[in-house]
Design a protein around this motif. Sequence first.
Motif, PDB file in Angstrom:
ATOM      1  N   MET A   1       0.709  -1.234  -0.125  1.00  0.00           N
ATOM      2  CA  MET A   1       0.067   0.081  -0.124  1.00  0.00           C
ATOM      3  C   MET A   1       0.740   1.208  -0.008  1.00  0.00           C
ATOM      4  O   MET A   1       0.435   2.103  -0.516  1.00  0.00           O
ATOM      5  CB  MET A   1      -0.888  -0.097   1.292  1.00  0.00           C
ATOM      6  N   LYS A   2       2.165   1.315   0.764  1.00  0.00           N
ATOM      7  CA  LYS A   2       2.773   2.383   0.863  1.00  0.00           C
ATOM      8  C   LYS A   2       3.444   2.675  -0.805  1.00  0.00           C
ATOM      9  O   LYS A   2       3.587   3.735  -0.785  1.00  0.00           O
ATOM     10  CB  LYS A   2       3.800   2.096   1.880  1.00  0.00           C
ATOM     11  N   MET A   3       3.807   1.685  -1.320  1.00  0.00           N
ATOM     12  CA  MET A   3       4.422   1.852  -2.820  1.00  0.00           C
ATOM     13  C   MET A   3       3.344   2.464  -3.638  1.00  0.00           C
ATOM     14  O   MET A   3       3.818   3.436  -4.489  1.00  0.00           O
ATOM     15  CB  MET A   3       4.745   0.336  -3.279  1.00  0.00           C
ATOM     16  N   LYS A   4       2.234   2.059  -3.508  1.00  0.00           N
ATOM     17  CA  LYS A   4       1.144   2.578  -4.222  1.00  0.00           C
ATOM     18  C   LYS A   4       0.825   4.367  -3.990  1.00  0.00           C
ATOM     19  O   LYS A   4       0.924   5.226  -4.851  1.00  0.00           O
ATOM     20  CB  LYS A   4      -0.370   1.942  -3.999  1.00  0.00           C
ATOM     21  N   ALA A   5       0.992   4.465  -2.545  1.00  0.00           N
ATOM     22  CA  ALA A   5       1.013   5.964  -2.228  1.00  0.00           C
ATOM     23  C   ALA A   5       2.075   6.661  -2.834  1.00  0.00           C
ATOM     24  O   ALA A   5       2.255   7.978  -3.184  1.00  0.00           O
ATOM     25  CB  ALA A   5       0.775   5.949  -0.814  1.00  0.00           C
ATOM     26  N   ALA A   6       3.483   6.017  -2.755  1.00  0.00           N
ATOM     27  CA  ALA A   6       4.575   6.695  -3.035  1.00  0.00           C
ATOM     28  C   ALA A   6       4.478   6.878  -4.683  1.00  0.00           C
ATOM     29  O   ALA A   6       5.030   8.078  -4.940  1.00  0.00           O
ATOM     30  CB  ALA A   6       5.645   5.937  -2.864  1.00  0.00           C
ATOM     31  N   SER A   7       4.052   5.957  -5.366  1.00  0.00           N
ATOM     32  CA  SER A   7       3.748   6.259  -6.741  1.00  0.00           C
ATOM     33  C   SER A   7       2.918   7.369  -7.212  1.00  0.00           C
ATOM     34  O   SER A   7       3.405   8.192  -8.010  1.00  0.00           O
ATOM     35  CB  SER A   7       3.404   4.750  -7.384  1.00  0.00           C
TER      36      SER A   7
END
Length: 178
Positions: A1-7
């Motif tokens: 989920m953190k990767m999606k928000a960072a992207s």
Amino acid sequence: MKMKAASYLMIMVMLVAVACLFVLKRPDGKPWLSVQSITQSVEHNANELKRQGIDAMDQVKSHTNDLLGDSKPASSSHTQVYRWQDAKGQWHYSDKPNPHGHSQAYQIDESKITVIAAEDTSILAAKAEQEPNNSSSKVVPTALNPAAVQQLMKDTQDVQKLMDERAKKIDEALKENR
């Protein structure tokens, strides 16, 4: 989920950075980026590509003529064609004059001729046999049916007129947009 928000965050930062180029001004007061500058750049690149394509095509034609040993000059686009009528009343066309009599000479501009491969018309005859009540209204043009050939030529001229009108309208529209 953190990767999606960072992207998502990275994409938003990039979009804001690009949008700022449309708003922020250079020292001369113009924006760093404008739709007009992008359009001019695209038009310039398209014109340059078109010019390069035409140059490349001219080179291909030149090399092809050299390879084929084409002895006629590239600027000459006229061909001499001869026509004569025999004793039976049939017309003959050739690139050489009639050796036994008078011939009419014609100059043909090769740039205005489109050569199309002959089609198999046997399917038209089969279709005419299948539809006997329509066969009288639809005449298949052949060399033995001059009226059908004349109608075909008239139809072709009508289509050419429509194409010329369309090309003229497109040219006018392009001139208005410049």
